[in-house]
Design an enzyme around this catalytic site. Structure first.
Site, mmCIF file in Angstrom:
data_model
loop_
_atom_site.group_PDB
_atom_site.id
_atom_site.type_symbol
_atom_site.label_atom_id
_atom_site.label_comp_id
_atom_site.label_asym_id
_atom_site.label_seq_id
_atom_site.Cartn_x
_atom_site.Cartn_y
_atom_site.Cartn_z
ATOM 1 N N HIS A 4 -0.681 -32.006 -33.210
ATOM 2 C CA HIS A 4 -1.979 -32.578 -33.576
ATOM 3 C C HIS A 4 -2.082 -33.998 -33.058
ATOM 4 O O HIS A 4 -1.109 -34.736 -33.019
ATOM 5 C CB HIS A 4 -2.197 -32.547 -35.092
ATOM 6 C CG HIS A 4 -1.046 -33.087 -35.891
ATOM 7 N ND1 HIS A 4 0.073 -32.337 -36.172
ATOM 8 C CD2 HIS A 4 -0.841 -34.302 -36.447
ATOM 9 C CE1 HIS A 4 0.923 -33.074 -36.872
ATOM 10 N NE2 HIS A 4 0.393 -34.270 -37.046
ATOM 11 N N ARG B 219 -11.188 -33.759 -40.507
ATOM 12 C CA ARG B 219 -10.786 -35.022 -41.135
ATOM 13 C C ARG B 219 -9.416 -34.865 -41.789
ATOM 14 O O ARG B 219 -9.142 -33.846 -42.436
ATOM 15 C CB ARG B 219 -11.803 -35.445 -42.194
ATOM 16 C CG ARG B 219 -13.144 -35.779 -41.593
ATOM 17 C CD ARG B 219 -13.993 -36.654 -42.505
ATOM 18 N NE ARG B 219 -15.333 -36.764 -41.929
ATOM 19 C CZ ARG B 219 -15.652 -37.617 -40.956
ATOM 20 N NH1 ARG B 219 -14.746 -38.450 -40.473
ATOM 21 N NH2 ARG B 219 -16.879 -37.640 -40.472
ATOM 22 N N ASP B 220 -8.579 -35.884 -41.617
ATOM 23 C CA ASP B 220 -7.277 -35.890 -42.283
ATOM 24 C C ASP B 220 -7.491 -35.965 -43.795
ATOM 25 O O ASP B 220 -8.339 -36.715 -44.274
ATOM 26 C CB ASP B 220 -6.440 -37.086 -41.797
ATOM 27 C CG ASP B 220 -4.970 -36.930 -42.146
ATOM 28 O OD1 ASP B 220 -4.155 -36.767 -41.223
ATOM 29 O OD2 ASP B 220 -4.635 -36.957 -43.358
ATOM 30 N N VAL C 26 3.761 -32.072 -40.116
ATOM 31 C CA VAL C 26 3.154 -30.746 -39.919
ATOM 32 C C VAL C 26 3.517 -30.288 -38.508
ATOM 33 O O VAL C 26 3.181 -30.963 -37.526
ATOM 34 C CB VAL C 26 1.623 -30.785 -40.102
ATOM 35 C CG1 VAL C 26 1.027 -29.412 -39.797
ATOM 36 C CG2 VAL C 26 1.258 -31.224 -41.520
ATOM 37 N N HIS D 235 -3.805 -37.516 -33.840
ATOM 38 C CA HIS D 235 -4.523 -38.351 -34.806
ATOM 39 C C HIS D 235 -5.480 -39.258 -34.030
ATOM 40 O O HIS D 235 -5.087 -39.867 -33.019
ATOM 41 C CB HIS D 235 -3.572 -39.283 -35.558
ATOM 42 C CG HIS D 235 -2.550 -38.611 -36.425
ATOM 43 N ND1 HIS D 235 -2.659 -38.521 -37.785
ATOM 44 C CD2 HIS D 235 -1.372 -38.012 -36.117
ATOM 45 C CE1 HIS D 235 -1.593 -37.915 -38.284
ATOM 46 N NE2 HIS D 235 -0.790 -37.594 -37.294
HETATM 47 P P1 5GP Z 1 2.047 -35.956 -39.038
HETATM 48 O O1 5GP Z 1 2.814 -36.852 -39.980
HETATM 49 O O2 5GP Z 1 2.681 -34.592 -38.939
HETATM 50 O O3 5GP Z 1 1.803 -36.565 -37.697
HETATM 51 O O4 5GP Z 1 0.605 -35.815 -39.658
HETATM 52 C C1 5GP Z 1 0.214 -34.778 -40.467
HETATM 53 C C2 5GP Z 1 -1.133 -35.189 -41.012
HETATM 54 O O5 5GP Z 1 -1.763 -34.038 -41.531
HETATM 55 C C3 5GP Z 1 -1.042 -36.197 -42.162
HETATM 56 O O6 5GP Z 1 -1.826 -37.339 -41.823
HETATM 57 C C4 5GP Z 1 -1.602 -35.442 -43.360
HETATM 58 O O7 5GP Z 1 -2.368 -36.270 -44.213
HETATM 59 C C5 5GP Z 1 -2.444 -34.370 -42.706
HETATM 60 N N1 5GP Z 1 -2.526 -33.128 -43.453
HETATM 61 C C6 5GP Z 1 -1.485 -32.419 -43.980
HETATM 62 N N2 5GP Z 1 -1.920 -31.305 -44.571
HETATM 63 C C7 5GP Z 1 -3.267 -31.292 -44.416
HETATM 64 C C8 5GP Z 1 -4.280 -30.367 -44.812
HETATM 65 O O8 5GP Z 1 -4.034 -29.344 -45.428
HETATM 66 N N3 5GP Z 1 -5.553 -30.689 -44.468
HETATM 67 C C9 5GP Z 1 -5.863 -31.823 -43.771
HETATM 68 N N4 5GP Z 1 -7.164 -32.026 -43.484
HETATM 69 N N5 5GP Z 1 -4.928 -32.702 -43.375
HETATM 70 C C10 5GP Z 1 -3.648 -32.439 -43.694
#
Ligand code: 5GP
Ligand code: ZN
Length: 116
Positions: free
Chosen positions: A102, A31-32, A98, A104
């Protein structure tokens, strides 16, 4: 394989806490931590792939697995019929924060396209 500075590598290795919903030899789903909708899952390759820009032919089975697990978890979360959105952000303009690839999986509410 593992990038010691990468939070998603640590989650896949179970060296950092996360609500893990699924894990196999290729991918991990959890889970995010900051959900933007009632269901917000992340599915990652266990291998540290920085972004889509670093995908190789050897990654194809892993990338296919991401979608198969997305289907499975969408059904498990009860959002398969109502619908959901799959997003993979890349670099600054894509909104990537990140740098471990990944997927979503976001659902449980109506979304407008495009977002952001
Ligand atoms: P991005 O913006 O890179 O596509 O999405 C990164 C996602 O990773 C964000 O939705 C953020 O909330 C989630 N996220 C970042 N750090 C962590 C973490 O330590 N644990 C979890 N479960 N989600 C994370
Ligand atoms: Zn990583």
């Amino acid at each position: 394989m593992m990038n010691a500075a990468c939070i998603f590598c640590k989650i896949a290795a179970r060296q950092a806490p996360a609500h893990i919903l699924y894990q196999d030899d290729l991918v991990t789903a959890f889970r995010d931590i900051h959900p933007v909708a009632p269901t917000h899952l992340l599915i990652i390759p266990n291998r540290h792939i920085e972004s889509v820009n670093f995908v190789t032919p050897e990654d194809e089975p892993t990338l296919g697995r991401l979608f198969r697990v997305a289907r499975h978890l969408a059904e498990q979360e009860g959002i398969a019929a109502s619908g959901y959105r799959i997003i993979v952000n890349t670099n600054a303009n894509g909104g990537q924060t990140v740098f471990h690839l990944h997927m979503h999986v976001i659902g449980g509410q109506r979304m407008r396209y495009p977002m952001g």
